[in-house]
Design an enzyme around this catalytic site. Structure first.
Site, mmCIF file in Angstrom:
data_model
loop_
_atom_site.group_PDB
_atom_site.id
_atom_site.type_symbol
_atom_site.label_atom_id
_atom_site.label_comp_id
_atom_site.label_asym_id
_atom_site.label_seq_id
_atom_site.Cartn_x
_atom_site.Cartn_y
_atom_site.Cartn_z
ATOM 1 N N ASP A 1 0.829 -1.216 0.000
ATOM 2 C CA ASP A 1 0.000 0.000 0.000
ATOM 3 C C ASP A 1 0.859 1.261 0.000
ATOM 4 O OD1 ASP A 1 0.878 -0.820 2.577
ATOM 5 O OD2 ASP A 1 -0.495 0.602 3.519
ATOM 6 N N GLU A 2 0.275 2.318 -0.495
ATOM 7 C CA GLU A 2 0.801 3.680 -0.393
ATOM 8 C C GLU A 2 2.301 3.772 -0.704
ATOM 9 O OE1 GLU A 2 -2.032 5.673 2.952
ATOM 10 O OE2 GLU A 2 -0.650 4.163 3.692
HETATM 11 C C1 ACM Z 1 -3.699 1.227 4.602
HETATM 12 O O1 ACM Z 1 -4.556 1.683 5.389
HETATM 13 N N1 ACM Z 1 -2.673 1.989 4.217
HETATM 14 C C2 ACM Z 1 -3.783 -0.122 4.070
#
Ligand code: ACM
Length: 530
Positions: free
Chosen positions: A345-346
């Site tokens: 993620d991110e």
């Molecule tokens: C997330 O909340 N960055 C998966």
């Protein structure tokens, strides 16, 4: 007072006493009990079954892990009712194992002479016992002697989804093994069967990797807001995994990559492509104080702030893949469960052209060590292997990409089930970026209605993540988890057609008494006062 007046006074006292009897002291019918998650089918019977010394049990058949279920109930019967539950020929609790039933399912037939329990497997038996536990009064949680009765009738029960999880972020703040075990105990009661541990992030690396010791020496040395941080030795982790298994909970380790990796970059400069840390929250690494020899001019500072998206592993270097292979191998070797979470993620400073092959190589390494990859929804930009699971938290379009590739989904919609969101504007800790999540907001969603075209057949299950930037100790964990985890548990277990918020709300009130009895620091929602 003359005789007639005395009689009338006594009669009215009796009436008041009778009418005023609290509902939980009357004999409730089976269907009036507040079981969470709500069972599939409940049928009334006549009378009650009373637990007494000498109740005993008989066992017909065998199954894996049966002893975990039996040990749990024997221990509970001893502590809550003072009953020693032995196996004996005329035992009143008759347990039959039937592996033709759906996994995790059970049936209870309660009548005044005994209880018949039929279960698919050890897990189903454990859940049958958790249901019996909830049929006992809250006092049973305090160990208030024997003589407890439960109403006659039949319960036939099985889960809607096979994956019913909670996630604990042990990176932003570190929590001791005992706190993790306490969470395991609390969620197992609600038939939650997965514990996802977010073991690494910008602020901390929390698991011993023998081939890369600086990860814990340096990367594990602090946490959000500063302070000592900490990490699990491999023995600690094995202890958590074994304890979870004894409650039928599978541990899913997450190593977040290629972003959310500043703790790695502070530990080993060779993976650092030159990330820029936010201005506040940087802490220079004092290698000498941490017992690490030599200098590492390419390593980044440690980070104790809460910004996201600034870090990435150097995806262009082969050594990075040697490193993640070592990490995956060492953790896979001590993880009996089938899953390994690769985060994903991110990764805002990783170019998409670098991100995609990185995720593909990470997936291949997870497969090489015999595990199935899970990743946050962004991983669907890469070519997913058959079986890889995408976890929805933010973007529907990512989930469509995963579904188009035929991959299964875990639903963790942030606006409903992120346990780090505040309940209302006055909540002392937590965030608001995904909205306020009162108990109705956490309950009123349907996994099959979140992403168009993603129906039941593509959904492995549901998970409630607890990110811990503002969560510092066990009390904070309990406050954010309870009551919202019961919503997650019911969404994962009970068919949508049987779920109604008003009915759930009434059942929750009973559970507040149980949490009071157990000393759990739960949120007292104003919605439960009405
Ligand atoms: C997330 O909340 N960055 C998966």
């Amino acid at each position: 007072m003359n005789g007639l007046k005395f009689f009338l006074a006594m009669a009215s006292l009796c009436m008041v006493g009778f009418i005023g009897l609290p509902k939980d002291k009357e004999e409730l019918k089976l269907s009036e009990h507040s079981i969470i998650p709500k069972p599939l089918e409940v049928t009334e019977g006549e009378g009650v079954f009373t637990f007494k010394e000498g109740t005993g049990y008989q066992l017909i058949g065998e199954a894996d892990d049966l002893n975990y279920a039996l040990d749990f109930f024997k221990d509970f019967a001893q502590k809550s009712m003072g009953i020693k539950l032995d196996q004996k020929e005329n035992g009143k609790i008759q347990i039959s194992m039937d592996d033709s039933r759906a996994a995790e399912s059970y049936e209870l037939n309660i009548n005044p002479n005994g209880i018949k329990v039929t279960a698919a497997d050890g897990q189903g038996l454990f859940y049958a016992f958790q249901t019996i536990r909830q049929l006992l009064p809250a006092d049973a949680e305090k160990g208030r002697g024997n003589g407890f009765s439960i109403p006659a009738g039949k319960i036939n029960d099985k889960p809607e989804y096979e994956y019913r999880g909670v996630m604990l972020d042990v990176s932003r703040h570190f929590f001791p093994v005992e706190d993790v075990k306490s969470l395991i105990d609390q969620v197992a009661k609600y038939k939650v069967n997965k514990l996802h541990l977010h073991l690494s992030d910008d602020q901390g690396w929390r698991i011993e990797i023998k081939s890369w010791p600086n990860l814990t020496k340096i990367g594990g040395s602090t946490q959000v807001g500063g302070g000592d941080g900490g990490y699990y030795t491999q023995e600690d982790y094995k202890d958590i995994v074994a304890y979870a298994a004894s409650k039928f909970i599978t541990v899913i380790p997450e190593i977040d990559m290629p972003g959310h990796t500043n703790a790695v970059l502070a530990s080993y400069g060779e993976f650092n492509p030159g990330v820029e840390l936010p201005e506040t929250g940087r802490v220079p690494v004092d290698r000498k104080a941490l017992g690490v020899d030599g200098e590492d001019s390419n390593a980044s500072d440690l980070y104790t702030g809460i910004k996201v998206g600034f870090s990435t592993l150097d995806t262009k270097k082969e050594i990075t893949y040697e490193f993640i292979e070592d990490v995956i191998r060492e953790i896979a070797e001590i993880t009996p469960g089938p899953y390994f979470h690769i985060g994903g993620d991110e990764s805002l400073v990783t170019e998409l052209e670098d991100y995609k092959p990185f995720i593909e190589r990470a997936q291949a390494l997870v497969t090489k060590y015999g595990k199935t990859s899970i990743g946050w929804d962004e991983i669907a930009h890469a070519d997913l292997e058959e079986g890889t699971i995408a976890q929805f938290w933010a973007k529907e379009k990512n989930i469509k990409l995963a579904a188009d590739q035929g991959n299964k989904i875990i639903m963790s919609p942030s606006k409903h089930i992120y346990l780090d969101m505040k309940y209302d504007t006055t909540t002392r800790i937590g965030h608001t970026w995904a909205g306020l999540i009162e108990i109705d907001q956490s309950y009123n969603w349907n996994p099959t209605q979140l992403v168009e075209g993603v129906g039941k057949e593509l959904i492995l299950g549901v998970e409630a993540p607890l990110w811990t930037e503002s969560v510092e100790n066990r009390d904070d964990i309990e406050y954010m988890v309870f009551p919202r985890i019961t919503a997650l548990a019911e969404i994962g277990w009970t068919p949508q057609s049987l779920r109604k918020f008003d009915n759930y709300k009434n059942r929750l009130r009973t559970h507040m008494k149980r949490w009071d009895a157990m000393g759990i620091n739960y949120y007292k929602s104003p919605l439960l006062e009405k």
